[in-house]
Design an enzyme around this catalytic site. Structure first.
Site, PDB file in Angstrom:
ATOM      1  N   ASP A 185       0.837  -1.198   0.000  1.00 21.99           N
ATOM      2  CA  ASP A 185       0.000   0.000   0.000  1.00 21.99           C
ATOM      3  C   ASP A 185       0.871   1.248   0.000  1.00 21.99           C
ATOM      4  O   ASP A 185       2.083   1.191   0.228  1.00 21.99           O
ATOM      5  CB  ASP A 185      -0.948  -0.013   1.199  1.00 21.99           C
ATOM      6  CG  ASP A 185      -0.211  -0.075   2.526  1.00 21.99           C
ATOM      7  OD1 ASP A 185       0.570   0.859   2.809  1.00 21.99           O
ATOM      8  OD2 ASP A 185      -0.396  -1.047   3.285  1.00 21.99           O
ATOM      9  N   GLU A 212      22.675 -22.996 -16.845  1.00 25.34           N
ATOM     10  CA  GLU A 212      21.662 -22.143 -16.198  1.00 25.34           C
ATOM     11  C   GLU A 212      22.308 -20.913 -15.550  1.00 25.34           C
ATOM     12  O   GLU A 212      21.749 -19.816 -15.576  1.00 25.34           O
ATOM     13  CB  GLU A 212      20.895 -22.947 -15.141  1.00 25.34           C
ATOM     14  CG  GLU A 212      19.894 -23.914 -15.754  1.00 25.34           C
ATOM     15  CD  GLU A 212      19.326 -24.905 -14.737  1.00 25.34           C
ATOM     16  OE1 GLU A 212      18.181 -25.324 -14.925  1.00 25.34           O
ATOM     17  OE2 GLU A 212      20.032 -25.258 -13.758  1.00 25.34           O
TER      18      GLU A 212
END
Ligand code: GLA
Length: 731
Positions: A534, A614
């Site tokens: 928020d 990776e």
């Protein structure tokens, strides 16, 4: 610009593209007349109409005239108990037990600059970027006053509101409900859009037509919550991304809230937003006051995108503050999904070694480094280093990690306590609990009573010591449960209704102290991911871990919803291992990175467990992100598709404000055999400019926008593609 026309007692608030207007009527009632596209001037008061409506009473000031009723007039800050039966903004309990309150105009002032609210976060602005209007209203009988604050931030099309209730009388008043704002709209054929969900599935948009009566979202969990965000929208039934009128409102607050819209008997709509009145009762003694948190509103005449862009700019530039608001944020690796509670210095150094080689800039040691924290049943409250895991404390470890070229950050959860902790042994009464009632555990933990200054100050002192003990440049501030058993030993029975709000004020006070003492630490908010995502928290922490869900496909949904209000720079987002911990889904590593790049970007996996290939991919991804960083963080965010609607892919775009570059990202869904051709349509390019597409083909902006980019169909599920469009020259 704020204009006041004395002869008509008319206030008009102008931003670049919008105007907002209200008038003081003959009796001192504040009547709302307009919120919409900017107008040059003039009064909308001619639209105020009166009629004799059955069962809509008439204020005493009108004598026996039956045509004026508070029940039908559009108001800025409605009275209650005296003839307006719509959802109220203010409910009081006067000293004699009566509940009526009637607010009438007394005076006003217009000031250069933006107001602030003591102890609570607000949007801010430079002196010449904003104006403030303060309107003082008063109840003629009790002397209770309301000071309405309006902040006008012209360039951002942002209008903010807040309210201070002052007891100007001689007797105490209890406030049972104080909304921060009211907006009475003259039509009700509108859609209400809210952003809802649950833990690991936050901020999914829901859109519905207003029905007669009140529709509402709220939180009574003590925090904003995973379930409903405190940002909501109202829009035309046919409004979309780039057309139609819409209005967004966000509460700058991190506790219980309520956002309500009422479709009334006469096809008008009343919108109110503020602290939830559930269990709320705030006593205000004579001479004292209560301040309700700020709401910020944006109106757009050009659909959702126009509104989102203004919120994104405002949150980035006028809410997030401190050193890190605009500094390039580090690409981090967080240890949570890599190791959970199971690590020691050696393990961390192994992780750091691989991370540094791949180009990671910051290692974050998540939960598990303190007290007896070997699982989630113990240790919260004991903010000292567990030397069995980290011998010699943080300093020797951090020095080694710094020597590898990495910064170092830690996880904390200051508001919590485990019964199995030293702190609990010393201060069992510091946890929120109701005398005589067994308490309610959640994740085996209790909530500390942050409404008490001595409690947060004690916790803060411990944390400050740790943060000062080594070179720590980042802190993740977590909060992993909802509040229950809310009762404070520090307040008398008649003031227990203040605890939820005082808790939030205590949290803000501690965050303020933290900011003062550690201005160079990057703070990331978190509450089981996005449970306290928020504007209140964003004032202190420019980024928030958006969700505990790191699955790329689920992230598409929640990042889409989050983007309606919050800018990419606030969205904590990481690449994690597969099968994904939350969904067990396997997605390609490039897809995980393409999705995480629309956020702060980082990794949440153990690089020691990756293959060399990776790890190479990881370093390429980090390089790519660094190259795109400015465009992604500050560009205009365009939602090209809605992932909640059926379709072969989800797409979005970051566009430089000057149109010079745009990055289009596409993520496909499940592969289909013999599938139809698909095309993505970029948005907002300069029609006459020539763009290169991924450094190769050259195409005109208009051709790209209207002809689109044909997508290759290579088969396979959940594929990501990125198209970098770079303007070459004007044709
Ligand atoms: C919460 C956070 C996670 C992690 C754990 C640690 O769930 O959202 O990211 O920090 O706590 O306990």
């Amino acid at each position: 610009m704020i204009c006041y026309q004395d002869d008509q007692r008319l206030f008009t608030l102008h931003t670049k593209n919008t105007s907002y207007q209200f008038v003081v009527d003959a009796h001192g009632y504040l009547l709302h007349t307009y919120y919409g596209p900017r107008v040059g001037g003039g009064s909308f008061a001619y639209r105020l109409r009166e009629a004799d409506r059955g069962f809509s009473p008439n204020p005493n000031a009108e004598g026996h005239t039956r045509t004026f009723s508070l029940d039908t007039q559009p108001q800025e800050f409605p009275s209650s108990g005296v003839g307006d039966f719509r959802i109220p903004v203010l409910e009081v309990e006067n000293a004699d037990g009566s509940r009526a309150v009637e607010m009438r105009y007394v005076s006003h002032s217009i000031k250069q600059g933006k107001y602030s609210l003591e102890g609570m976060p607000t949007f801010f602005a430079k002196e010449d970027e904003a104006q403030t209007l303060e309107v003082v209203l008063q109840d003629p009988v009790t002397g209770l006053r309301a000071v309405l604050y309006y902040g006008v931030m012209e360039e951002l099309d942002l209008i903010t509101r807040a309210v201070r209730i002052e007891n100007g009388g001689t007797k105490p008043v209890a406030l049972n409900r104080v909304m921060s704002m009211c907006l009475d709209l003259d039509r009700a054929e509108l859609d209400f859009i809210t952003f809802d969900g649950r833990h690991t599935a936050e901020r999914h948009p829901h859109r519905r037509r207003l029905a007669p009566g009140i529709q509402q979202v709220s939180s009574i969990r003590g925090t904003t919550s995973h379930q409903h965000n405190n940002f909501v929208m109202l829009c035309d039934p046919d409004a979309g991304e780039h057309h139609g009128q819409c209005m967004g409102a966000v509460l700058v607050y991190s506790g219980n809230f309520e956002a309500s819209v009422e479709r009334t008997q006469f096809e008008t709509a009343r919108f109110t937003m503020g602290i939830s009145p559930w269990q709320f009762r705030f006593m205000v003694e004579p001479g004292e006051s209560f301040v309700a948190p700020e709401v910020a509103m944006v109106f757009s005449n050009q659909g959702f995108a126009g509104m989102s862009h203004q919120f994104h700019r405002a949150i980035r530039n006028n809410l997030c503050n401190g050193t890190w608001a605009h500094r390039r944020r580090p690409v981090l690796l967080n240890t949570w999904e890599a190791a959970y509670f199971d690590f020691d210095s050696d393990k961390l150094l192994d992780i750091a070694g691989h991370a540094a080689k791949a180009g990671i800039e910051l290692l974050v040691m998540d939960d598990g480094w303190f007290g007896k924290r070997n699982d989630d049943k113990a240790g919260l409250g004991d903010w000292f280093v567990n030397e069995e895991k980290l011998p010699g404390g943080l300093a020797p470890l951090v020095e080694k990690i710094n020597a590898m070229g990495l910064d170092f950050g830690i996880w904390i959860e200051p508001e919590m306590i485990n019964e199995d902790s030293q702190l609990y042994k010393e201060h069992p009464d510091w946890a929120l609990q109701i005398p005589g009632r067994p308490f309610t555990r959640s994740r085996s933990q209790l909530v500390l009573d942050f409404s008490r200054e001595e409690v947060w100050k004690h916790v803060y002192a411990q944390i400050k010591k740790v943060l000062s003990s080594a070179n720590i440049t980042y802190v993740k501030w977590d909060m992993n449960r909802s509040l229950t058993d809310v009762w404070s030993a520090a307040l008398p029975a008649g003031r227990q209704g203040e605890v939820y709000h005082r808790y939030v004020l205590g949290l803000y006070a501690m965050l303020e102290q933290f900011r003062k003492d550690f201005p160079n630490i990057l703070l990331e908010g978190c509450s089981g991911g996005g449970g306290r995502f928020d504007c209140g928290m964003l004032y202190y922490s420019p980024q928030i871990w958006a969700s505990d869900n790191t699955d790329a496909m689920d992230r598409l949904l929640l990042q889409y919803g989050t983007s309606f209000c919050y800018p990419v720079s606030t969205v904590g987002s990481h690449v994690s291992a597969v099968p994904n911990e939350q969904t067990h889904r396997i997605t390609p590593m490039n897809t995980r990175a393409a999705v995480a790049m629309s956020g702060t970007f980082g990794y949440e996996l153990d690089p020691c467990k990756l293959t060399d290939e990776e790890r190479n991919t990881m370093s390429l991804q980090i390089e790519t992100f660094k190259e795109y960083y400015d465009l992604i963080q500050t560009g205009l965010y365009e939602r090209l598709t809605n992932p909640f609607e059926p379709g072969p892919f989800t797409a979005w775009q970051h566009t430089a404000e000057d149109g010079s570059r745009a990055l289009v990202t596409v993520v496909t869904g499940m592969a289909r055999s013999n599938a139809a051709f698909t095309t993505v349509y970029p948005y907002g390019l300069l029609p006459d400019a020539i763009y290169t597409v991924n450094g190769k083909e050259e195409m005109r902006g208009d051709v790209l926008m209207y002809g689109g980019i044909p997508l290759p169909n290579e088969g396979g599920d959940y594929r990501a593609m990125q198209f970098m469009l770079v303007r070459k020259s004007e044709s």
